[in-house]
Design a protein around this motif. Structure first.
Motif, short mmCIF file in Angstrom:
data_model
loop_
_atom_site.label_atom_id
_atom_site.label_comp_id
_atom_site.label_asym_id
_atom_site.label_seq_id
_atom_site.Cartn_x
_atom_site.Cartn_y
_atom_site.Cartn_z
N ARG A 237 0.84 -1.20 0.00
CA ARG A 237 0.00 0.00 0.00
C ARG A 237 0.87 1.24 0.00
O ARG A 237 1.96 1.25 0.55
CB ARG A 237 -0.88 0.04 1.25
N ARG B 22 -1.15 7.13 2.00
CA ARG B 22 -2.50 6.85 2.48
C ARG B 22 -2.50 6.72 4.00
O ARG B 22 -3.38 7.24 4.68
CB ARG B 22 -3.03 5.58 1.84
N ASP C 55 -1.99 10.18 5.43
CA ASP C 55 -3.21 10.99 5.38
C ASP C 55 -4.14 10.63 6.54
O ASP C 55 -4.74 11.51 7.16
CB ASP C 55 -3.95 10.78 4.05
#
Length: 88
Positions: free
Chosen positions: A10, A14, A17
């Motif tokens: 991943r 992300r 965030d």
């Protein structure tokens, strides 16, 4: 080039965030309750998310500012009634 986590693949931004948003929320909640715990956690999450290169820099900076404000509110109330805790 986008950095990915070694095991899951991943993108790290992300996760960063999510940490930025979590620091903002914990900083807001920390203004009212448990500011001695939530303030430093909000600050740590904001710093880590900025270090990982979050795309939500504004929320990370707000979380950092609110974490500092949590500790300042605690300090102000401690000075007012000479205790480590405060109530309404």
């Amino acid at each position: 080039m986008q950095l990915t986590a070694p095991t899951t693949g991943r993108p790290l931004t992300r996760d960063a965030d999510g940490m930025a948003v979590a620091s903002f929320i914990l900083g807001l909640v920390g203004l009212l309750v448990l500011n001695v715990f939530l303030g430093p956690i909000a600050m740590a999450l904001a710093i880590v998310s900025l270090w990982r290169g979050t795309s939500r820099k504004g929320r990370a900076y707000l979380g950092l500012g609110l974490g500092v404000a949590d500790l300042l509110v605690l300090l102000a109330f401690m000075q007012m009634d000479s205790t480590v805790s405060w109530s309404f």
